[in-house]
Write an enzyme that holds these catalytic residues in place. Structure first.
Site, mmCIF file in Angstrom:
data_model
loop_
_atom_site.group_PDB
_atom_site.id
_atom_site.type_symbol
_atom_site.label_atom_id
_atom_site.label_comp_id
_atom_site.label_asym_id
_atom_site.label_seq_id
_atom_site.Cartn_x
_atom_site.Cartn_y
_atom_site.Cartn_z
ATOM 1 N N CYS A 48 0.795 -1.187 -0.100
ATOM 2 C CA CYS A 48 0.337 -0.193 0.097
ATOM 3 C C CYS A 48 0.936 1.344 -0.558
ATOM 4 C CB CYS A 48 -0.706 0.084 1.485
ATOM 5 S SG CYS A 48 -2.169 -1.580 1.011
ATOM 6 N N HIS B 2 -3.085 7.502 3.214
ATOM 7 C CA HIS B 2 -3.613 6.180 1.930
ATOM 8 C C HIS B 2 -5.267 5.515 3.149
ATOM 9 C CE1 HIS B 2 -3.834 1.859 1.341
ATOM 10 N NE2 HIS B 2 -4.070 1.002 2.223
ATOM 11 N N ASN C 28 -9.420 -0.335 -0.438
ATOM 12 C CA ASN C 28 -8.544 -0.133 0.402
ATOM 13 C C ASN C 28 -8.001 -0.459 -1.556
ATOM 14 O OD1 ASN C 28 -5.861 -0.007 0.204
ATOM 15 N ND2 ASN C 28 -6.230 -1.280 2.657
HETATM 16 O O1 UT7 Z 1 -3.812 -0.855 3.758
HETATM 17 C C1 UT7 Z 1 -3.205 -1.344 5.210
HETATM 18 C C2 UT7 Z 1 -3.928 -2.322 5.394
HETATM 19 N N1 UT7 Z 1 -4.872 -3.163 5.452
HETATM 20 C C3 UT7 Z 1 -5.678 -1.851 6.797
HETATM 21 O O2 UT7 Z 1 -4.716 -1.147 6.777
HETATM 22 C C4 UT7 Z 1 -6.425 -2.036 8.157
HETATM 23 C C5 UT7 Z 1 -6.696 -2.023 9.331
HETATM 24 N N2 UT7 Z 1 -7.589 -2.784 10.347
HETATM 25 C C6 UT7 Z 1 -8.715 -2.267 9.942
HETATM 26 O O3 UT7 Z 1 -8.280 -1.367 9.486
HETATM 27 C C7 UT7 Z 1 -9.318 -2.843 10.894
HETATM 28 O O4 UT7 Z 1 -8.729 -3.753 12.408
HETATM 29 C C8 UT7 Z 1 -10.323 -3.619 10.584
HETATM 30 C C9 UT7 Z 1 -11.161 -2.391 9.716
HETATM 31 C C10 UT7 Z 1 -9.587 -4.859 10.080
HETATM 32 C C11 UT7 Z 1 -11.517 -4.174 11.880
HETATM 33 O O5 UT7 Z 1 -11.831 -3.488 12.774
HETATM 34 P P1 UT7 Z 1 -11.932 -3.559 13.829
HETATM 35 O O6 UT7 Z 1 -12.598 -2.142 15.000
HETATM 36 O O7 UT7 Z 1 -10.336 -3.447 14.497
HETATM 37 O O8 UT7 Z 1 -12.387 -4.446 14.560
HETATM 38 P P2 UT7 Z 1 -11.124 -6.046 14.935
HETATM 39 O O9 UT7 Z 1 -10.914 -6.681 14.641
HETATM 40 O O10 UT7 Z 1 -11.017 -5.655 16.345
HETATM 41 O O11 UT7 Z 1 -13.087 -6.594 15.297
HETATM 42 C C12 UT7 Z 1 -14.168 -6.102 15.952
HETATM 43 C C13 UT7 Z 1 -15.506 -7.641 15.616
HETATM 44 C C14 UT7 Z 1 -14.256 -8.823 16.167
HETATM 45 O O12 UT7 Z 1 -15.411 -9.315 16.294
HETATM 46 P P3 UT7 Z 1 -15.278 -10.044 18.098
HETATM 47 O O13 UT7 Z 1 -13.891 -10.960 18.408
HETATM 48 O O14 UT7 Z 1 -15.163 -8.752 18.932
HETATM 49 O O15 UT7 Z 1 -16.699 -11.248 18.373
HETATM 50 C C15 UT7 Z 1 -14.720 -8.898 15.287
HETATM 51 O O16 UT7 Z 1 -14.601 -10.664 14.457
HETATM 52 O O17 UT7 Z 1 -15.656 -7.455 14.527
HETATM 53 C C16 UT7 Z 1 -16.162 -8.675 14.252
HETATM 54 N N3 UT7 Z 1 -15.985 -8.596 12.785
HETATM 55 C C17 UT7 Z 1 -16.406 -8.151 11.715
HETATM 56 N N4 UT7 Z 1 -18.666 -8.081 11.901
HETATM 57 C C18 UT7 Z 1 -18.479 -7.884 10.986
HETATM 58 C C19 UT7 Z 1 -14.932 -8.297 11.953
HETATM 59 N N5 UT7 Z 1 -15.069 -8.285 11.145
HETATM 60 C C20 UT7 Z 1 -16.200 -7.942 10.599
HETATM 61 C C21 UT7 Z 1 -16.451 -8.084 9.702
HETATM 62 N N6 UT7 Z 1 -18.427 -7.858 9.699
HETATM 63 N N7 UT7 Z 1 -16.664 -7.986 8.217
#
Ligand code: UT7
Length: 326
Positions: free
Chosen positions: A109, A251, A281
């Site tokens: 990225c 980004h 993204n």
């Molecule tokens: O380009 C550089 C590369 N990528 C990035 O920059 C991405 C960086 N990371 C992020 O943007 C975020 O971490 C995410 C968008 C991927 C996730 O958001 P978050 O607020 O960090 O959520 P989390 O990983 O803490 O997950 C919260 C909950 C989890 O459930 P539990 O364990 O709390 O029960 C996940 O399993 O949300 C769940 N979850 C989802 N739920 C519905 C994860 N993905 C999804 C989904 N839909 N798509």
């Protein structure tokens, strides 16, 4: 001499996939994706469309509005058409650019900022007069369609710029740059199989190791820290203050990451550019797609900053030029 931004071109595949479309086959919802990422939809390449197709379309648009030829083509991509050879020579050929220098940059990225810095260096040293720099991706080809943690995040697209040669005080002047990496954290975001360390076999496929794997929370933390630190380091090097920045283009991974970086740096919300809602993204394509959407006035000072797998990060300054319509 300094590299001067002369033109921008973009390309996105016509097919749009909304959050509701994904929610129809994955355990997710439009509400979750919008509130956690700011993403509403993404463009997805149809079967048969590849990274080079998008790169050629974006490159052709940039070349059309700037005219003339270039003597180097650099394609920043995580998703080359093939592992070998790189995508840039084919792009150069299909654009009718002849036997120019052409190579890929893979900094995921952060790839566009790395490629921009590489092209600017070639121009500054006299190795090239004009360069075409393309960020092009078909990220949906390496994202696991069954992994809701990544499938909702990524989209496909391309953005291209033409750089010429001029002076540092000219509108369009690009630089300086700040680039960095941390290979100790490579496992946080990677495709485990399909390269030389672990060639693709049935066992790898069974583990879905041929797809992108991500520790989302840690990548989020790293993205905020690295883009903020890199931006600050660049401003210090350029002897500028954050108030000197008219437009901030980070980004486009997640609207919350962009807000966190903007808040940390103290950049007013109206100076921040975001189109992540429409594209998701798009990795190396995200910065040029956002530049194209930015609507910046000539003479304004722009800060670009990006973070990606590797880990890699990079920031660049430029003054916005008068761009010819394509
Ligand atoms: O380009 C550089 C590369 N990528 C990035 O920059 C991405 C960086 N990371 C992020 O943007 C975020 O971490 C995410 C968008 C991927 C996730 O958001 P978050 O607020 O960090 O959520 P989390 O990983 O803490 O997950 C919260 C909950 C989890 O459930 P539990 O364990 O709390 O029960 C996940 O399993 O949300 C769940 N979850 C989802 N739920 C519905 C994860 N993905 C999804 C989904 N839909 N798509």
């Amino acid at each position: 001499m300094t590299a001067i931004l002369q033109a921008i071109g973009t390309a996105v595949p016509p097919q749009i996939v909304t959050n509701d479309d994904l929610a129809a086959r994955l355990d997710t919802s439009d509400e979750w994706v919008r509130t956690r990422t700011g993403i509403a939809q993404r463009h997805v390449a149809e079967a048969g469309t590849s990274t080079s197709d998008l790169a050629v379309e974006a490159g052709a648009e940039a070349l059309k509005s700037s005219g003339g030829e270039v003597d180097v083509v650099i394609v920043a991509t995580t998703t080359p058409d093939r592992i070998c050879p790189s995508t840039a020579p084919e792009v150069a050929s299909r654009l009718g650019l002849g036997t120019v220098a052409a190579f890929d940059v893979n900094a995921v990225c952060a790839g566009f900022v790395y490629a921009l810095a590489t092209a600017a260096g070639l121009i500054e040293t006299g190795a090239a007069e004009r360069a075409l720099v393309v960020g092009a991706e078909t990220m949906t080809r390496i994202v696991d369609p069954e992994d809701r943690g990544t499938a909702v995040l990524f989209g496909d697209g391309a953005g291209a710029v033409v750089l010429g040669r001029g002076h540092a005080d000219q509108p369009g002047a690009v630089g300086p740059f700040d680039l960095g990496s941390d290979g100790d954290r490579a496992d946080l975001l990677c495709v485990p199989a399909g390269g030389a360390r672990r060639p693709l076999d049935q066992a790898a496929r069974d583990e879905r190791a041929n797809y992108l794997h991500m520790d989302g929370r840690e990548v989020y933390r790293q993205a905020v820290k690295r883009m903020s630190d890199s931006s600050r380091a660049l401003l210090a090097r350029a002897e500028l203050d954050v108030d000197d920045i008219d437009c901030f283009i980070g980004h486009q991974a997640n609207a919350r990451i962009l807000d966190a970086v903007g808040d940390r740096l103290g950049i007013a919300p109206e100076r921040r550019i975001s189109n992540v809602a429409r594209y998701g993204n798009t990795s190396a394509a995200s910065i040029p797609l956002a530049m194209s959407d930015a609507g910046v006035e000539p003479g304004k000072r722009v800060l670009l900053t990006a973070f990606g797998a590797g880990m890699t990060w990079g920031s660049a300054l430029l003054t916005w030029p008068e761009l010819a319509a394509s």
